[in-house]
Design an enzyme around this catalytic site. Structure first.
Site, mmCIF file in Angstrom:
data_model
loop_
_atom_site.group_PDB
_atom_site.id
_atom_site.type_symbol
_atom_site.label_atom_id
_atom_site.label_comp_id
_atom_site.label_asym_id
_atom_site.label_seq_id
_atom_site.Cartn_x
_atom_site.Cartn_y
_atom_site.Cartn_z
ATOM 1 N N GLY A 5 -0.473 11.320 -11.383
ATOM 2 C CA GLY A 5 -1.845 10.953 -11.089
ATOM 3 C C GLY A 5 -1.955 9.566 -10.484
ATOM 4 O O GLY A 5 -0.983 9.006 -9.983
ATOM 5 N N GLY A 10 0.282 7.097 -0.479
ATOM 6 C CA GLY A 10 1.677 7.531 -0.528
ATOM 7 C C GLY A 10 1.780 8.979 -0.958
ATOM 8 O O GLY A 10 2.491 9.786 -0.335
ATOM 9 N N HIS A 11 1.065 9.328 -2.033
ATOM 10 C CA HIS A 11 0.997 10.734 -2.441
ATOM 11 C C HIS A 11 0.381 11.578 -1.321
ATOM 12 O O HIS A 11 0.830 12.694 -1.036
ATOM 13 C CB HIS A 11 0.135 10.889 -3.696
ATOM 14 C CG HIS A 11 0.676 10.202 -4.911
ATOM 15 N ND1 HIS A 11 0.130 9.044 -5.395
ATOM 16 C CD2 HIS A 11 1.703 10.514 -5.746
ATOM 17 C CE1 HIS A 11 0.780 8.663 -6.478
ATOM 18 N NE2 HIS A 11 1.745 9.538 -6.712
#
Length: 483
Positions: A5, A10-11
């Site tokens: 989470g 970046g995710h």
């Protein structure tokens, strides 16, 4: 795509890359098994509503936020089926300072794989050690899952994006930029980078946890003898732990692809090279070129003494034309089609067996590959020409499959096609000659990976080669060219 989470760009970059391959499920689970007693489990950022927005914006099809009870029905504090990572993979870098951390990581990912059953597992390269360990996990569990890595995403000043960056105060955030800056500077002069890097980080005000240089594949300490290495550091910026790395390269990547005749090496190697921005060195075409010249001059292919004078002024040029077409010139004459004739095919093994021929061409090939940045295919590339290649693959197929491909190739080139049994006999005899010759016989290098291509189309073989390459050479170290 497994996450804890606190999603950020970046995710999002990983989500976007993965979404090009199909629907993406993002999991959000703060895994208690990977936190030590004095670590930040209780205060780790949790922002599910924000995560939903980020995941949707970047193209995720769904977000799943399971509870601890769903992941660990028997309890999460000490899960009874915790998987043990091999000591060699966690002895250095973060594993040394965080005992049990990677055991917790692989345990939760194994559970996620069991519950979700994905076709692909997408991860960032920022935590390179974790990526290597999760590749080990998938192989260890024999899961039919493809592991894909995506290059580290950075802020404008070079700081790698991380969910923990939000712990930093404004002053600490400015200070944190010194970490990637010091890593980048350490890549410079070719001397041992560790003392200078450690000093630079200390001078910047960090508490240094480790500075290490390791082989990117084995995660074992290394030096300049390893052409591509990982220089990694972990520091404390205030109370926040930051990790980062840089890749050191004494030369550009070098790939060796060997295998028997008719395994499809030329076709896939050419496409593989184009895909990754590597130069394609077709050593088979070089040997065929010499064979063509031998036949053209009326010299007996078995007479090495008569062949040797032809090599003194030999000029073989390989040129890439638009559309991936290769042009082969021998002493200025275009022989691109002529070297693929049945007569050349029947004689190339005899010509290539002569010491004078192999020595002359090996010298040329080693010179071409001295700076890396290329992929070469042949019979003895990984054993004789480039024994220190970063990736060695032995590409092969059954005799039956190779005969089928050879018949198709001859038909497409307008040559007469022999009976299938005759082709199989020719290929089997070629294998025997190549593997028993005295000079540089066909053999699989001890550290080469065998790839049997029966039942695989060209695209599948290329994808397999790309995955093997990326296990050894990070996207950040050698970016895939934009098409």
């Amino acid at each position: 795509m497994p996450t804890m989470g606190a999603l950020h760009a970046g995710h999002g970059t990983v989500i976007r890359a993965a979404s090009a391959m199909g629907p993406v499920l993002v999991s959000v689970f703060v895994n208690p098994l990977q936190f030590g007693p004095d670590e930040d489990l209780a205060r780790y950022p949790r922002s599910l509503e924000s995560d939903l927005v980020v995941a949707e914006r970047w193209g995720a099809a769904a977000l799943w936020a399971p509870s601890v009870e769903q992941i660990y029905p028997q309890g999460g504090e000490r899960h009874p089926s915790t998987i043990q990572v091999p000591p060699g993979l966690q002895k250095h870098l973060c594993g040394a300072a965080r005992p049990g951390h990677f055991d917790g990581v692989v345990t939760v990912v194994a559970r996620l794989l069991d519950l979700v059953r994905p076709r692909q597992l997408w991860l960032g390269e920022k935590d390179w050690q974790q990526l290597v360990i999760l590749r080990w996990l998938v192989a260890h569990l024999a899961r039919p899952v493809i592991v894909q890595g995506v290059a580290t995403v950075r802020e404008a000043d070079g700081l790698a994006l991380s969910s923990r960056n939000q712990y930093l105060s404004p002053d600490q955030r400015r200070m944190a930029a010194a970490l990637p800056e010091a890593l980048h500077a350490a890549r410079g002069d070719g001397s041992d980078p560790i003392p200078a890097l450690r000093g630079s980080l200390s001078d910047a005000g960090f508490e240094v946890e480790y500075v290490q240089r390791v082989d990117p594949c084995t995660l074992q300490p290394c030096g300049d003898e390893t052409a591509i290495s990982l220089l990694a550091a972990a520091v404390r910026c205030g109370s926040t732990r930051l990790i980062d790395h840089a890749f050191l390269m004494t030369r550009q990547p070098l790939v060796a692809i060997d295998g028997p005749a008719g395994a499809g090496k030329s076709t896939v190697t050419r496409a593989f090279a184009e895909r990754l921005g590597l130069v394609y060195l077709d050593t088979g075409a070089m040997y065929r070129s010499v064979t063509w010249l031998v036949l053209e001059r009326g010299v007996n292919p078995s007479d090495g003494v008569a062949i040797e004078p032809l090599l003194k002024d030999l000029d073989v040029q390989l040129q890439s034309l638009p559309g991936g077409v290769q042009q082969v010139l021998v002493n200025g004459e275009d022989v691109s089609s002529a070297i693929r004739s049945p007569d050349v095919t029947a004689s190339v093994s005899a010509v290539a067996a002569h010491r004078c021929v192999r020595q002359a061409l090996t010298v040329q090939q080693k010179s071409m590959g001295s700076k890396g940045g290329l992929v070469a295919e042949g019979r003895d590339i990984g054993t004789a020409v480039f024994p220190h290649a970063d990736l060695k693959v032995f590409l092969t197929a059954t005799v039956t499959e190779r005969a089928r491909r050879r018949a198709l190739d001859l038909e497409q080139r307008g040559f007469a096609v022999p009976e299938r049994a005759e082709l199989e006999a020719q290929i089997a005899e070629r294998d025997r000659l190549d593997s028993t010759r005295e000079e540089a016989p066909l053999m699989q290098a001890d550290d080469a990976i065998e790839l049997v291509t029966d039942g695989m189309d060209i695209d599948a073989v290329i994808e397999a080669l790309v995955r093997l390459f990326r296990e050894r050479v990070a996207e950040e170290a050698w970016p895939t060219p934009q098409r």
